[in-house]
Design a protein around this motif. Structure first.
Motif, PDB file in Angstrom:
ATOM      1  N   PHE A  89       3.039   5.833  -3.879  1.00 40.62           N
ATOM      2  CA  PHE A  89       4.153   6.468  -4.533  1.00 40.62           C
ATOM      3  C   PHE A  89       3.759   6.280  -6.097  1.00 40.62           C
ATOM      4  CE2 PHE A  89       6.550   6.193  -0.549  1.00 40.62           C
ATOM      5  CZ  PHE A  89       7.175   7.470  -0.551  1.00 40.62           C
ATOM      6  N   ASN A  90       3.127   5.242  -6.267  1.00 37.91           N
ATOM      7  CA  ASN A  90       2.672   5.079  -7.954  1.00 37.91           C
ATOM      8  C   ASN A  90       1.405   4.653  -7.911  1.00 37.91           C
ATOM      9  OD1 ASN A  90       5.715   4.283  -9.061  1.00 37.91           O
ATOM     10  ND2 ASN A  90       5.594   3.443  -6.963  1.00 37.91           N
ATOM     11  N   PRO A  91       0.621   5.854  -7.884  1.00 42.70           N
ATOM     12  CA  PRO A  91      -1.070   5.822  -8.392  1.00 42.70           C
ATOM     13  C   PRO A  91      -1.401   4.926  -9.513  1.00 42.70           C
ATOM     14  CG  PRO A  91      -0.229   8.163  -7.709  1.00 42.70           C
ATOM     15  CD  PRO A  91       0.971   7.247  -8.191  1.00 42.70           C
ATOM     16  N   SER A  92      -0.603   4.970 -10.526  1.00 41.66           N
ATOM     17  CA  SER A  92      -0.865   4.150 -11.833  1.00 41.66           C
ATOM     18  C   SER A  92      -0.625   2.870 -11.704  1.00 41.66           C
ATOM     19  CB  SER A  92      -0.346   4.805 -13.066  1.00 41.66           C
ATOM     20  OG  SER A  92       0.912   4.828 -12.930  1.00 41.66           O
ATOM     21  N   MET A  93       0.061   2.489 -10.543  1.00 49.80           N
ATOM     22  CA  MET A  93       0.585   0.717 -10.540  1.00 49.80           C
ATOM     23  C   MET A  93      -0.626  -0.010 -10.553  1.00 49.80           C
ATOM     24  SD  MET A  93       3.073  -0.339  -7.687  1.00 49.80           S
ATOM     25  CE  MET A  93       3.422  -2.016  -7.377  1.00 49.80           C
ATOM     26  N   GLY A  94      -0.662  -1.000 -10.961  1.00 52.83           N
ATOM     27  CA  GLY A  94      -1.440  -2.440 -11.094  1.00 52.83           C
ATOM     28  C   GLY A  94      -2.309  -2.105 -12.311  1.00 52.83           C
ATOM     29  N   THR A  95      -1.936  -1.402 -13.434  1.00 52.81           N
ATOM     30  CA  THR A  95      -2.829  -1.380 -14.582  1.00 52.81           C
ATOM     31  C   THR A  95      -2.576  -2.359 -15.571  1.00 52.81           C
ATOM     32  OG1 THR A  95      -3.055   1.137 -14.582  1.00 52.81           O
ATOM     33  CG2 THR A  95      -3.306  -0.083 -16.652  1.00 52.81           C
ATOM     34  N   ARG A 129       0.898  -1.224  -0.080  1.00 52.86           N
ATOM     35  CA  ARG A 129       0.025  -0.091  -0.026  1.00 52.86           C
ATOM     36  C   ARG A 129       0.781   1.379   0.057  1.00 52.86           C
ATOM     37  NH1 ARG A 129      -2.886  -3.225   3.957  1.00 52.86           N
ATOM     38  NH2 ARG A 129      -4.614  -3.868   3.008  1.00 52.86           N
ATOM     39  N   GLN A 130       1.888   1.323   0.847  1.00 51.89           N
ATOM     40  CA  GLN A 130       2.810   2.333   0.690  1.00 51.89           C
ATOM     41  C   GLN A 130       3.497   2.493  -0.603  1.00 51.89           C
ATOM     42  OE1 GLN A 130       5.534   2.666   4.311  1.00 51.89           O
ATOM     43  NE2 GLN A 130       4.251   1.078   5.363  1.00 51.89           N
ATOM     44  N   ILE A 131       3.898   1.500  -1.328  1.00 50.48           N
ATOM     45  CA  ILE A 131       4.292   1.543  -2.837  1.00 50.48           C
ATOM     46  C   ILE A 131       3.317   2.196  -3.693  1.00 50.48           C
ATOM     47  CG2 ILE A 131       5.190   0.036  -4.526  1.00 50.48           C
ATOM     48  CD1 ILE A 131       6.576  -1.648  -2.442  1.00 50.48           C
ATOM     49  N   LEU A 132       2.273   1.847  -3.542  1.00 47.22           N
ATOM     50  CA  LEU A 132       0.994   2.345  -4.405  1.00 47.22           C
ATOM     51  C   LEU A 132       0.832   3.643  -3.980  1.00 47.22           C
ATOM     52  CD1 LEU A 132      -1.488  -0.716  -4.009  1.00 47.22           C
ATOM     53  CD2 LEU A 132      -0.300  -0.195  -5.870  1.00 47.22           C
ATOM     54  N   PRO A 148       5.468  -7.900  -6.817  1.00 45.63           N
ATOM     55  CA  PRO A 148       4.308  -8.534  -6.408  1.00 45.63           C
ATOM     56  C   PRO A 148       2.905  -7.618  -5.823  1.00 45.63           C
ATOM     57  CG  PRO A 148       5.795  -9.092  -4.891  1.00 45.63           C
ATOM     58  CD  PRO A 148       6.844  -7.809  -5.727  1.00 45.63           C
ATOM     59  N   LEU A 149       1.984  -8.135  -5.984  1.00 43.87           N
ATOM     60  CA  LEU A 149       1.013  -7.718  -5.571  1.00 43.87           C
ATOM     61  C   LEU A 149       0.181  -8.772  -4.656  1.00 43.87           C
ATOM     62  CD1 LEU A 149      -0.741  -5.542  -8.433  1.00 43.87           C
ATOM     63  CD2 LEU A 149       0.480  -4.750  -6.310  1.00 43.87           C
ATOM     64  N   SER A 160      -7.217  -7.066  -1.544  1.00 36.82           N
ATOM     65  CA  SER A 160      -6.473  -6.249  -0.879  1.00 36.82           C
ATOM     66  C   SER A 160      -6.199  -4.755  -1.308  1.00 36.82           C
ATOM     67  CB  SER A 160      -4.966  -6.811  -0.592  1.00 36.82           C
ATOM     68  OG  SER A 160      -5.028  -7.960  -0.200  1.00 36.82           O
ATOM     69  N   TYR A 161      -6.430  -4.531  -2.621  1.00 36.18           N
ATOM     70  CA  TYR A 161      -6.338  -3.260  -3.267  1.00 36.18           C
ATOM     71  C   TYR A 161      -7.449  -2.955  -3.980  1.00 36.18           C
ATOM     72  CZ  TYR A 161      -1.763  -5.171  -1.903  1.00 36.18           C
ATOM     73  OH  TYR A 161      -1.104  -6.050  -1.145  1.00 36.18           O
ATOM     74  N   PRO A 162      -8.570  -2.614  -3.580  1.00 36.08           N
ATOM     75  CA  PRO A 162      -9.823  -2.411  -4.556  1.00 36.08           C
ATOM     76  C   PRO A 162      -9.638  -1.203  -5.437  1.00 36.08           C
ATOM     77  CG  PRO A 162     -10.148  -1.842  -2.096  1.00 36.08           C
ATOM     78  CD  PRO A 162      -8.979  -2.479  -2.118  1.00 36.08           C
ATOM     79  N   GLU A 163      -8.686  -0.323  -4.864  1.00 39.15           N
ATOM     80  CA  GLU A 163      -8.489   0.901  -5.655  1.00 39.15           C
ATOM     81  C   GLU A 163      -7.818   0.613  -7.127  1.00 39.15           C
ATOM     82  OE1 GLU A 163      -4.840   0.858  -3.293  1.00 39.15           O
ATOM     83  OE2 GLU A 163      -7.045   0.274  -2.811  1.00 39.15           O
TER      84      GLU A 163
END
Length: 401
Positions: A122-128, A117-120, A188-189, A214-217
């Motif tokens: 720093f990277n709002p676009s992460m996970g695309t 979550r802390q890494i996300l 990894p996620l 874990s990361y619904p956003e």
């Protein structure tokens, strides 16, 4: 966050980095395990420095508990970085502590989620763009004794292993790390460990659900995987989630239900048996367009009233023919090829974990202990990535991080 002891002096550049990286690991979920009720006899050792010592094994390439205890006894800077005060516990205390921690793997996964979550942040676009893969971790064995002493491990066929049977097949005896990663950051996620004989395909929905739970956003656009994940269930599952499935077809023609209509790669064929050409995807309906090849087919060569190439055009539905043609992204499109090329980021992550000896060089038996060993390695790697993103790493980074 738990207050860490002061880091060692700047003369220990690697250990200074290590102390700072350890401080980024939120151990709050584990504090209840470290609280021991007072009793008679000698006061028990604090387990928290022991945990930090286990984490320090990975960047320092310490492969056994005995070697760890020897290093702590001879390296005051490492003792300070881990938070030890006074004498170092006996190696049997380290072994018992590892076994206790192995029984609480869900707590360590909570720590992994917090780091992610802390890494996300720093990277709002992460996970695309996501990728799924699995990698084997050999079971530990004493070469002078039974090589398959770990009764919870299992065999699996692999392309790179040291065991070849009389039929020439390559096998690995051990466990398998299943992992879903973000290709933009190669991090990894979601992940979990199984015996090595677990098929890769059925793990994709589980990893995807774990990630979004874990990361619904996150708003994933595509999931890349190799042929081991090919099949109607995975393609349909991802399409139902509104995600493009970038999974190549297995090269097994006998299994193709519509092999006279579609090629092995899932591209429609014209009436003359030629592979049609992809023309594009309709921007409104999402249908994939195909036309007959410009060079024509055998019908033209045979002179069957065709003096010019046929001009057939078809549109394939992204929902009805997901497995054959592809859902959101057509298999025949340049976009599909470009996305599949990004899958190698997860291979790079596995390479960093394994080539540096973080995962494969271990001396643990039993799935719970091996699972904790792999989880600690992933935690340390995730904490080092967070440290780099936070901009605190000024000196040379730790080896392998």
């Amino acid at each position: 966050m738990y207050s860490r002891p002061s880091n060692p002096g700047t003369q220990y550049s690697d250990l200074a980095d290590l102390g700072r990286i350890l401080s980024r690991i939120e151990v709050g979920p584990l504090l209840a395990l470290f609280r021991r009720k007072p009793g008679r006899g000698r006061p028990p050792f604090d387990r928290l420095p022991i945990l930090y010592a286990f984490l320090a094994c990975y960047p320092l390439n310490i492969q056994s508990i005995s070697n760890l205890v020897d290093r702590l006894n001879n390296d005051p800077a490492l003792r300070n970085a881990c938070g030890f005060r006074g004498r170092i516990p006996h190696r049997s205390t380290f072994s018992r502590t590892f076994s206790v921690l192995a029984e609480h793997r869900p707590l360590f996964y909570e720590i992994f989620e917090e780091l992610t979550r802390q890494i996300l942040a720093f990277n709002p676009s992460m996970g695309t763009l996501l990728a799924v893969d699995a990698s084997t971790v050999p079971a530990w064995s004493n070469p002078n004794r039974d090589r398959h002493r770990d009764q919870e491990a299992a065999f699996t066929k692999a392309h790179s292993a040291s065991t070849v049977n009389k039929d020439g097949m390559v096998w690995v005896y051990g466990y398998k790390l299943h992992l879903l990663a973000c290709t933009e950051q190669a991090l990894p996620l979601a992940f979990y460990v199984t015996p090595a004989n677990q098929n890769d395909g059925p793990t994709l929905p589980n990893l995807f659900d774990m990630t979004l739970g874990s990361y619904p956003e996150l708003k994933p656009y595509a999931v890349m995987a190799d042929r081991a994940y090919d099949g109607r269930p995975n393609n349909s599952f991802l399409n139902d989630q509104g995600v493009a499935a970038i999974i190549p077809r297995r090269r097994t023609v006998n299994r193709e239900e519509n092999r006279h209509v579609y090629t092995v790669k899932g591209i429609p064929q014209c009436m003359g048996g030629k592979q049609m050409e992809y023309t594009g995807t309709h921007p409104e309906t999402g249908e994939h367009g195909f036309r007959c090849p410009l060079e024509g087919c055998h019908r033209l060569d045979a002179g069957l009233k065709y003096t010019v190439p046929c001009d057939d055009v078809i549109w394939e539905s992204p929902t009805e023919n997901v497995y054959e043609v592809g859902g959101r992204v057509a298999r025949a499109s340049p976009e599909w090829q470009e996305l599949y090329g990004k899958r190698w980021e997860i291979e790079r992550y596995f390479g960093l974990l394994k080539n540096n000896g973080w995962v494969e060089n271990h001396r643990f038996r039993g799935q719970a202990r091996v699972d904790l060993h792999i989880t600690l390695a992933v935690l340390m790697f995730q904490a080092a990535a967070l440290d780099r993103m936070a901009g605190d790493t000024i000196q040379a980074p730790l080896r392998g991080l």
